[in-house]
Design a protein around this motif. Structure first.
Motif, PDB file in Angstrom:
ATOM      1  N   PHE A  74       0.865  -1.178   0.000  1.00 48.59           N
ATOM      2  CA  PHE A  74       0.000   0.000   0.000  1.00 48.59           C
ATOM      3  C   PHE A  74       0.903   1.230   0.000  1.00 48.59           C
ATOM      4  N   TYR A  75       1.173   1.746  -1.191  1.00 45.68           N
ATOM      5  CA  TYR A  75       2.172   2.799  -1.357  1.00 45.68           C
ATOM      6  C   TYR A  75       1.607   4.212  -1.253  1.00 45.68           C
ATOM      7  N   ARG A  76       0.300   4.365  -1.103  1.00 43.58           N
ATOM      8  CA  ARG A  76      -0.269   5.697  -1.000  1.00 43.58           C
ATOM      9  C   ARG A  76      -1.172   5.789   0.224  1.00 43.58           C
ATOM     10  N   GLN A  77      -0.802   6.659   1.146  1.00 43.31           N
ATOM     11  CA  GLN A  77      -1.629   6.974   2.295  1.00 43.31           C
ATOM     12  C   GLN A  77      -1.966   8.450   2.229  1.00 43.31           C
ATOM     13  N   ALA A  78      -3.138   8.805   2.715  1.00 45.28           N
ATOM     14  CA  ALA A  78      -3.537  10.208   2.694  1.00 45.28           C
ATOM     15  C   ALA A  78      -4.532  10.480   3.807  1.00 45.28           C
ATOM     16  N   MET A  79      -4.560  11.727   4.235  1.00 45.99           N
ATOM     17  CA  MET A  79      -5.589  12.227   5.139  1.00 45.99           C
ATOM     18  C   MET A  79      -6.493  13.100   4.286  1.00 45.99           C
ATOM     19  N   ILE A  80      -7.781  12.865   4.382  1.00 47.80           N
ATOM     20  CA  ILE A  80      -8.739  13.623   3.581  1.00 47.80           C
ATOM     21  C   ILE A  80      -9.608  14.440   4.528  1.00 47.80           C
ATOM     22  N   GLY A  81      -9.590  15.746   4.332  1.00 48.99           N
ATOM     23  CA  GLY A  81     -10.484  16.628   5.072  1.00 48.99           C
ATOM     24  C   GLY A  81     -11.779  16.735   4.293  1.00 48.99           C
ATOM     25  N   ILE A  82     -12.903  16.509   4.972  1.00 46.70           N
ATOM     26  CA  ILE A  82     -14.207  16.555   4.305  1.00 46.70           C
ATOM     27  C   ILE A  82     -15.058  17.653   4.939  1.00 46.70           C
ATOM     28  N   ARG A  83     -15.606  18.517   4.079  1.00 45.45           N
ATOM     29  CA  ARG A  83     -16.600  19.496   4.507  1.00 45.45           C
ATOM     30  C   ARG A  83     -17.959  18.925   4.114  1.00 45.45           C
ATOM     31  N   ALA A  84     -18.928  19.111   5.000  1.00 43.82           N
ATOM     32  CA  ALA A  84     -20.197  18.426   4.790  1.00 43.82           C
ATOM     33  C   ALA A  84     -21.383  19.317   5.137  1.00 43.82           C
ATOM     34  N   ALA A  94     -21.103   6.320   6.855  1.00 42.71           N
ATOM     35  CA  ALA A  94     -20.970   5.931   5.448  1.00 42.71           C
ATOM     36  C   ALA A  94     -19.503   5.874   5.027  1.00 42.71           C
ATOM     37  N   VAL A  95     -18.725   6.856   5.460  1.00 39.11           N
ATOM     38  CA  VAL A  95     -17.300   6.877   5.125  1.00 39.11           C
ATOM     39  C   VAL A  95     -16.583   5.701   5.796  1.00 39.11           C
ATOM     40  N   ALA A  96     -16.916   5.433   7.040  1.00 43.90           N
ATOM     41  CA  ALA A  96     -16.272   4.352   7.785  1.00 43.90           C
ATOM     42  C   ALA A  96     -16.516   2.985   7.148  1.00 43.90           C
ATOM     43  N   ALA A  97     -17.572   2.854   6.391  1.00 39.28           N
ATOM     44  CA  ALA A  97     -17.893   1.575   5.745  1.00 39.28           C
ATOM     45  C   ALA A  97     -17.030   1.300   4.515  1.00 39.28           C
ATOM     46  N   ILE A  98     -16.266   2.278   4.055  1.00 41.59           N
ATOM     47  CA  ILE A  98     -15.416   2.106   2.879  1.00 41.59           C
ATOM     48  C   ILE A  98     -14.159   1.333   3.295  1.00 41.59           C
ATOM     49  N   PRO A  99     -13.852   0.221   2.643  1.00 41.88           N
ATOM     50  CA  PRO A  99     -12.728  -0.627   3.068  1.00 41.88           C
ATOM     51  C   PRO A  99     -11.365   0.071   3.136  1.00 41.88           C
ATOM     52  N   ALA A 100     -11.082   1.014   2.256  1.00 44.54           N
ATOM     53  CA  ALA A 100      -9.775   1.680   2.249  1.00 44.54           C
ATOM     54  C   ALA A 100      -9.615   2.686   3.390  1.00 44.54           C
ATOM     55  N   VAL A 101     -10.699   2.997   4.073  1.00 42.49           N
ATOM     56  CA  VAL A 101     -10.680   3.970   5.167  1.00 42.49           C
ATOM     57  C   VAL A 101     -10.303   3.267   6.457  1.00 42.49           C
ATOM     58  N   ASP A 102      -9.287   3.797   7.154  1.00 44.25           N
ATOM     59  CA  ASP A 102      -8.890   3.172   8.416  1.00 44.25           C
ATOM     60  C   ASP A 102      -9.052   4.085   9.624  1.00 44.25           C
ATOM     61  N   ASP A 112     -15.243  19.013   8.636  1.00 45.75           N
ATOM     62  CA  ASP A 112     -16.210  18.335   9.492  1.00 45.75           C
ATOM     63  C   ASP A 112     -15.749  16.933   9.848  1.00 45.75           C
ATOM     64  N   LEU A 113     -15.008  16.307   8.934  1.00 44.23           N
ATOM     65  CA  LEU A 113     -14.441  14.985   9.180  1.00 44.23           C
ATOM     66  C   LEU A 113     -13.005  14.957   8.685  1.00 44.23           C
ATOM     67  N   LEU A 114     -12.187  14.177   9.381  1.00 45.32           N
ATOM     68  CA  LEU A 114     -10.856  13.823   8.895  1.00 45.32           C
ATOM     69  C   LEU A 114     -10.853  12.319   8.695  1.00 45.32           C
ATOM     70  N   VAL A 115     -10.377  11.905   7.536  1.00 42.69           N
ATOM     71  CA  VAL A 115     -10.450  10.502   7.135  1.00 42.69           C
ATOM     72  C   VAL A 115      -9.073  10.084   6.639  1.00 42.69           C
ATOM     73  N   GLU A 116      -8.532   9.013   7.204  1.00 40.35           N
ATOM     74  CA  GLU A 116      -7.270   8.478   6.714  1.00 40.35           C
ATOM     75  C   GLU A 116      -7.565   7.286   5.822  1.00 40.35           C
ATOM     76  N   LEU A 136     -20.767  10.639  -1.905  1.00 37.38           N
ATOM     77  CA  LEU A 136     -21.629  10.425  -0.749  1.00 37.38           C
ATOM     78  C   LEU A 136     -22.516  11.645  -0.489  1.00 37.38           C
ATOM     79  N   GLU A 137     -23.765  11.378  -0.134  1.00 38.36           N
ATOM     80  CA  GLU A 137     -24.685  12.460   0.187  1.00 38.36           C
ATOM     81  C   GLU A 137     -24.160  13.231   1.391  1.00 38.36           C
ATOM     82  N   GLY A 138     -24.101  14.541   1.259  1.00 41.37           N
ATOM     83  CA  GLY A 138     -23.638  15.393   2.348  1.00 41.37           C
ATOM     84  C   GLY A 138     -22.221  15.905   2.172  1.00 41.37           C
TER      85      GLY A 138
END
Length: 160
Positions: A74-84, A94-102, A112-116, A136-138
Protein backbone atom coordinates in the motif's frame (compact mmCIF):
# COMPACT_ATOMS: atom_id res chain seq x y z
CA UNK A 1 -19.34 -1.20 16.30
CA UNK A 2 -16.86 -0.84 19.15
CA UNK A 3 -13.52 -2.34 20.07
CA UNK A 4 -11.79 0.93 19.33
CA UNK A 5 -13.26 1.01 15.83
CA UNK A 6 -16.17 2.50 17.69
CA UNK A 7 -18.96 4.61 16.33
CA UNK A 8 -21.02 5.40 19.43
CA UNK A 9 -19.65 7.35 22.40
CA UNK A 10 -18.27 5.01 25.02
CA UNK A 11 -18.52 5.40 28.77
CA UNK A 12 -14.96 5.40 30.16
CA UNK A 13 -13.88 2.27 32.00
CA UNK A 14 -12.63 2.85 35.54
CA UNK A 15 -9.09 1.51 35.75
CA UNK A 16 -7.17 0.76 38.90
CA UNK A 17 -3.39 1.13 39.03
CA UNK A 18 -2.80 -2.55 38.22
CA UNK A 19 -4.98 -2.47 35.09
CA UNK A 20 -3.19 0.71 33.99
CA UNK A 21 0.16 -1.03 34.51
CA UNK A 22 -1.01 -4.01 32.43
CA UNK A 23 -2.04 -1.70 29.59
CA UNK A 24 1.29 0.12 29.75
CA UNK A 25 3.16 -3.21 29.61
CA UNK A 26 1.21 -4.21 26.49
CA UNK A 27 1.81 -0.80 24.89
CA UNK A 28 5.54 -1.41 25.18
CA UNK A 29 5.28 -4.94 23.75
CA UNK A 30 1.92 -6.40 22.71
CA UNK A 31 3.50 -9.88 22.51
CA UNK A 32 4.66 -9.87 26.13
CA UNK A 33 3.43 -13.00 27.89
CA UNK A 34 0.88 -12.84 30.68
CA UNK A 35 3.48 -14.43 32.96
CA UNK A 36 5.98 -11.62 32.24
CA UNK A 37 3.32 -8.98 32.74
CA UNK A 38 2.27 -10.68 35.99
CA UNK A 39 5.81 -10.45 37.33
CA UNK A 40 5.96 -6.75 36.44
CA UNK A 41 2.62 -5.86 38.04
CA UNK A 42 2.50 -8.34 40.91
CA UNK A 43 -0.25 -10.68 39.69
CA UNK A 44 -0.47 -14.29 38.60
CA UNK A 45 -0.57 -15.18 34.92
CA UNK A 46 -4.24 -16.19 35.27
CA UNK A 47 -5.15 -12.89 36.94
CA UNK A 48 -3.45 -10.92 34.15
CA UNK A 49 -5.25 -13.01 31.51
CA UNK A 50 -8.58 -12.32 33.21
CA UNK A 51 -7.95 -8.57 33.43
CA UNK A 52 -6.82 -8.36 29.81
CA UNK A 53 -9.98 -10.21 28.76
CA UNK A 54 -12.16 -7.81 30.75
CA UNK A 55 -10.40 -4.78 29.25
CA UNK A 56 -10.81 -6.09 25.70
CA UNK A 57 -14.44 -7.15 26.28
CA UNK A 58 -15.19 -3.64 27.61
CA UNK A 59 -13.63 -2.09 24.50
CA UNK A 60 -11.03 -0.26 26.59
CA UNK A 61 -8.18 -1.76 24.57
CA UNK A 62 -7.28 -4.17 21.83
CA UNK A 63 -4.04 -5.91 21.09
CA UNK A 64 -3.26 -5.83 17.37
CA UNK A 65 -0.35 -6.07 14.95
CA UNK A 66 0.58 -2.64 13.62
CA UNK A 67 1.89 -2.97 10.10
CA UNK A 68 3.89 -0.81 7.73
CA UNK A 69 1.50 -0.29 4.80
CA UNK A 70 4.40 0.21 2.35
CA UNK A 71 5.80 -3.23 3.19
CA UNK A 72 2.38 -4.73 2.39
CA UNK A 73 2.02 -3.07 -1.01
CA UNK A 74 0.00 0.00 0.00
CA UNK A 75 2.17 2.80 -1.36
CA UNK A 76 -0.27 5.70 -1.00
CA UNK A 77 -1.63 6.97 2.30
CA UNK A 78 -3.54 10.21 2.69
CA UNK A 79 -5.59 12.23 5.14
CA UNK A 80 -8.74 13.62 3.58
CA UNK A 81 -10.48 16.63 5.07
CA UNK A 82 -14.21 16.56 4.30
CA UNK A 83 -16.60 19.50 4.51
CA UNK A 84 -20.20 18.43 4.79
CA UNK A 85 -23.80 19.47 5.05
CA UNK A 86 -26.36 17.58 7.08
CA UNK A 87 -25.75 15.12 9.88
CA UNK A 88 -22.01 14.47 10.03
CA UNK A 89 -22.58 11.36 12.14
CA UNK A 90 -24.46 9.70 9.29
CA UNK A 91 -21.76 10.73 6.85
CA UNK A 92 -19.07 9.39 9.20
CA UNK A 93 -20.87 6.01 9.25
CA UNK A 94 -20.97 5.93 5.45
CA UNK A 95 -17.30 6.88 5.12
CA UNK A 96 -16.27 4.35 7.78
CA UNK A 97 -17.89 1.57 5.74
CA UNK A 98 -15.42 2.11 2.88
CA UNK A 99 -12.73 -0.63 3.07
CA UNK A 100 -9.78 1.68 2.25
CA UNK A 101 -10.68 3.97 5.17
CA UNK A 102 -8.89 3.17 8.42
CA UNK A 103 -9.58 6.27 10.52
CA UNK A 104 -12.56 8.62 10.77
CA UNK A 105 -13.04 11.47 13.23
CA UNK A 106 -15.65 14.19 13.46
CA UNK A 107 -13.93 17.51 14.01
CA UNK A 108 -14.54 21.15 14.77
CA UNK A 109 -12.76 23.59 12.51
CA UNK A 110 -12.43 23.96 8.77
CA UNK A 111 -13.26 20.29 8.16
CA UNK A 112 -16.21 18.34 9.49
CA UNK A 113 -14.44 14.99 9.18
CA UNK A 114 -10.86 13.82 8.89
CA UNK A 115 -10.45 10.50 7.14
CA UNK A 116 -7.27 8.48 6.71
CA UNK A 117 -7.03 6.13 3.75
CA UNK A 118 -4.53 3.49 2.70
CA UNK A 119 -4.36 2.70 -1.01
CA UNK A 120 -2.14 0.65 -3.29
CA UNK A 121 -1.30 3.61 -5.53
CA UNK A 122 -2.38 7.06 -6.74
CA UNK A 123 -4.86 5.59 -9.21
CA UNK A 124 -6.69 3.79 -6.40
CA UNK A 125 -6.73 7.03 -4.38
CA UNK A 126 -8.22 8.98 -7.30
CA UNK A 127 -10.88 6.31 -7.82
CA UNK A 128 -11.67 6.25 -4.11
CA UNK A 129 -12.09 10.02 -4.01
CA UNK A 130 -14.18 10.28 -7.18
CA UNK A 131 -16.41 7.22 -6.90
CA UNK A 132 -16.74 6.52 -3.18
CA UNK A 133 -16.12 9.63 -1.09
CA UNK A 134 -17.15 12.67 -3.15
CA UNK A 135 -20.34 10.93 -4.30
CA UNK A 136 -21.63 10.42 -0.75
CA UNK A 137 -24.68 12.46 0.19
CA UNK A 138 -23.64 15.39 2.35
CA UNK A 139 -20.07 15.76 1.06
CA UNK A 140 -19.66 19.36 -0.13
CA UNK A 141 -15.89 19.40 -0.64
CA UNK A 142 -12.72 17.48 0.12
CA UNK A 143 -9.07 18.34 0.53
CA UNK A 144 -6.51 15.56 0.28
CA UNK A 145 -3.21 15.57 2.16
CA UNK A 146 -0.95 12.94 0.60
CA UNK A 147 1.60 11.41 2.98
CA UNK A 148 5.15 11.70 1.73
CA UNK A 149 6.75 9.84 4.63
CA UNK A 150 5.61 8.60 8.03
CA UNK A 151 7.88 10.39 10.45
CA UNK A 152 6.43 9.28 13.81
CA UNK A 153 3.65 6.96 14.90
CA UNK A 154 3.40 5.77 18.49
CA UNK A 155 0.74 3.98 20.50
CA UNK A 156 2.39 4.19 23.92
CA UNK A 157 0.74 7.26 25.39
CA UNK A 158 0.02 5.32 28.56
CA UNK A 159 -2.93 5.68 30.87
CA UNK A 160 -4.20 8.38 33.19
Amino acid sequence: MNTLGRVAPVKPVQLDDVSKAIIEQLQVDGRRSYAEIGKAVGLSEAAVRQRVQKLTDAGAMQVVAVTDPMQLGFYRQAMIGIRASGDTRELADAVAAIPAVDYVVLTAGSFDLLVEVVCEDDEELITLLNTQIRTLEGVTSTETFVYLRLHKQLYNWGTR
